[in-house]
Design a protein around this motif. Structure first.
Motif, PDB file in Angstrom:
ATOM      1  N   VAL A 214      38.654   1.510   0.633  1.00 12.30           N
ATOM      2  CA  VAL A 214      38.818   0.895  -0.679  1.00 12.30           C
ATOM      3  C   VAL A 214      37.473   0.353  -1.157  1.00 12.30           C
ATOM      4  N   VAL A 215      37.038   0.849  -2.306  1.00 10.87           N
ATOM      5  CA  VAL A 215      35.805   0.383  -2.930  1.00 10.87           C
ATOM      6  C   VAL A 215      36.164  -0.759  -3.863  1.00 10.87           C
ATOM      7  N   SER A 216      35.622  -1.940  -3.590  1.00 10.58           N
ATOM      8  CA  SER A 216      35.925  -3.089  -4.434  1.00 10.58           C
ATOM      9  C   SER A 216      34.862  -4.162  -4.274  1.00 10.58           C
ATOM     10  N   ALA A 217      34.496  -4.745  -5.388  1.00  9.30           N
ATOM     11  CA  ALA A 217      33.592  -5.892  -5.371  1.00  9.30           C
ATOM     12  C   ALA A 217      34.386  -7.192  -5.476  1.00  9.30           C
ATOM     13  N   THR A 218      35.696  -7.096  -5.715  1.00  9.37           N
ATOM     14  CA  THR A 218      36.502  -8.305  -5.908  1.00  9.37           C
ATOM     15  C   THR A 218      37.436  -8.615  -4.738  1.00  9.37           C
ATOM     16  N   LEU A 219      37.813  -7.613  -3.971  1.00 10.39           N
ATOM     17  CA  LEU A 219      38.676  -7.873  -2.812  1.00 10.39           C
ATOM     18  C   LEU A 219      37.821  -8.333  -1.635  1.00 10.39           C
ATOM     19  N   ASP A 220      38.354  -9.262  -0.845  1.00 10.25           N
ATOM     20  CA  ASP A 220      37.621  -9.659   0.358  1.00 10.25           C
ATOM     21  C   ASP A 220      38.271  -9.132   1.632  1.00 10.25           C
ATOM     22  N   ARG A 221      39.465  -8.558   1.479  1.00 14.27           N
ATOM     23  CA  ARG A 221      40.108  -7.897   2.623  1.00 14.27           C
ATOM     24  C   ARG A 221      41.172  -6.935   2.108  1.00 14.27           C
ATOM     25  N   VAL A 222      41.499  -5.954   2.937  1.00 16.42           N
ATOM     26  CA  VAL A 222      42.543  -4.984   2.634  1.00 16.42           C
ATOM     27  C   VAL A 222      43.352  -4.753   3.900  1.00 16.42           C
ATOM     28  N   ASP A 223      44.521  -4.181   3.732  1.00 15.40           N
ATOM     29  CA  ASP A 223      45.341  -3.785   4.865  1.00 15.40           C
ATOM     30  C   ASP A 223      45.918  -2.417   4.545  1.00 15.40           C
ATOM     31  N   TRP A 224      47.065  -2.056   5.067  1.00 14.35           N
ATOM     32  CA  TRP A 224      47.701  -0.765   4.812  1.00 14.35           C
ATOM     33  C   TRP A 224      46.797   0.373   5.307  1.00 14.35           C
ATOM     34  N   ASN A 225      46.370   0.250   6.548  1.00 16.08           N
ATOM     35  CA  ASN A 225      45.498   1.250   7.189  1.00 16.08           C
ATOM     36  C   ASN A 225      44.196   1.446   6.425  1.00 16.08           C
ATOM     37  N   ALA A 226      43.675   0.364   5.860  1.00 11.61           N
ATOM     38  CA  ALA A 226      42.512   0.481   4.979  1.00 11.61           C
ATOM     39  C   ALA A 226      41.317  -0.299   5.502  1.00 11.61           C
ATOM     40  N   GLU A 227      40.151   0.175   5.061  1.00  8.20           N
ATOM     41  CA  GLU A 227      38.873  -0.471   5.333  1.00  8.20           C
ATOM     42  C   GLU A 227      38.217  -0.721   3.987  1.00  8.20           C
ATOM     43  N   LEU A 228      37.611  -1.876   3.831  1.00  8.82           N
ATOM     44  CA  LEU A 228      36.913  -2.214   2.599  1.00  8.82           C
ATOM     45  C   LEU A 228      35.522  -1.585   2.633  1.00  8.82           C
TER      46      LEU A 228
END
Length: 189
Positions: free
Chosen positions: A86-100
């Motif tokens: 996940v490409v994001s400048a606003t999220l500080d963490r992700v889940d659902w088998n995801a990497e920031l």
């Protein structure tokens, strides 16, 4: 090097809003399930990641929602277990088998492309336009719906340069939609 494929539904006039085209049917869901299964990982921006998670993440109960048709479940299971970036400048963490994926977009995506595998699949509107501007998209997979939406977000709007493409595959759906797969013509860039 694994290829980066941009895959999206689009209306005849280029609208990419997820509700602008035909309603999904068994044939289209089978097509998109196969497209997901052919990739090692998915690449999303924040908006697409959150939209897909809200629709396709397996509920905590383990049972799929009542609104799903039987033919939606293979797609749901495939996207639910897929590796995601996940490409994001606003999220500080992700889940659902995801990497920031933060920092330099070009370097981060090049790193993902250098890993061995069958490919990466990117969806959405804003992130793919940035990736196309950087020349990072290796294939464009469009399912063109026989609808003129008249409004909504447009496919790759705002690109700085033309991207000449060559057709490498076509599939006609019974609904009248047409899936086309293109790759950039590298000698023309």
């Amino acid at each position: 090097m694994r290829p980066l494929r941009y895959a999206i539904n689009v209306t005849l006039d280029g609208c990419c809003h997820h509700e602008a085209g035909l309603a999904p049917d068994e044939e289209s869901m089978r097509y998109w399930t196969d497209a997901l299964a052919a990739a090692d990982a998915l690449l999303y921006g924040r908006v697409t990641y959150e939209m897909m998670a809200s629709a396709w993440r397996r509920p905590a109960t383990g049972a799929w929602p009542d609104w799903m048709q039987e033919w939606d479940i293979p797609f749901a299971e495939t996207i639910d277990r897929a590796e995601k970036h996940v490409v994001s400048a606003t999220l500080d963490r992700v889940d659902w088998n995801a990497e920031l994926l933060q920092g330099d977009l070009e370097q981060g995506v090049q790193r993902l492309k250098q890993e061995p595998g069958r490919g990466l699949l990117v969806g959405g509107v804003t992130l793919p336009a940035a990736l196309a501007d950087l020349g990072l998209i290796d294939e464009y997979v469009l399912v063109v719906h026989p609808i003129v939406a008249g409004h909504g977000p447009r496919l790759l709007e705002g690109l700085r340069e033309r991207v000449p493409l060559e057709l490498i595959e076509r599939h006609d759906f019974r609904s009248g939609a047409v899936a086309v797969r293109y790759r950039p013509v590298t000698s023309a860039r």
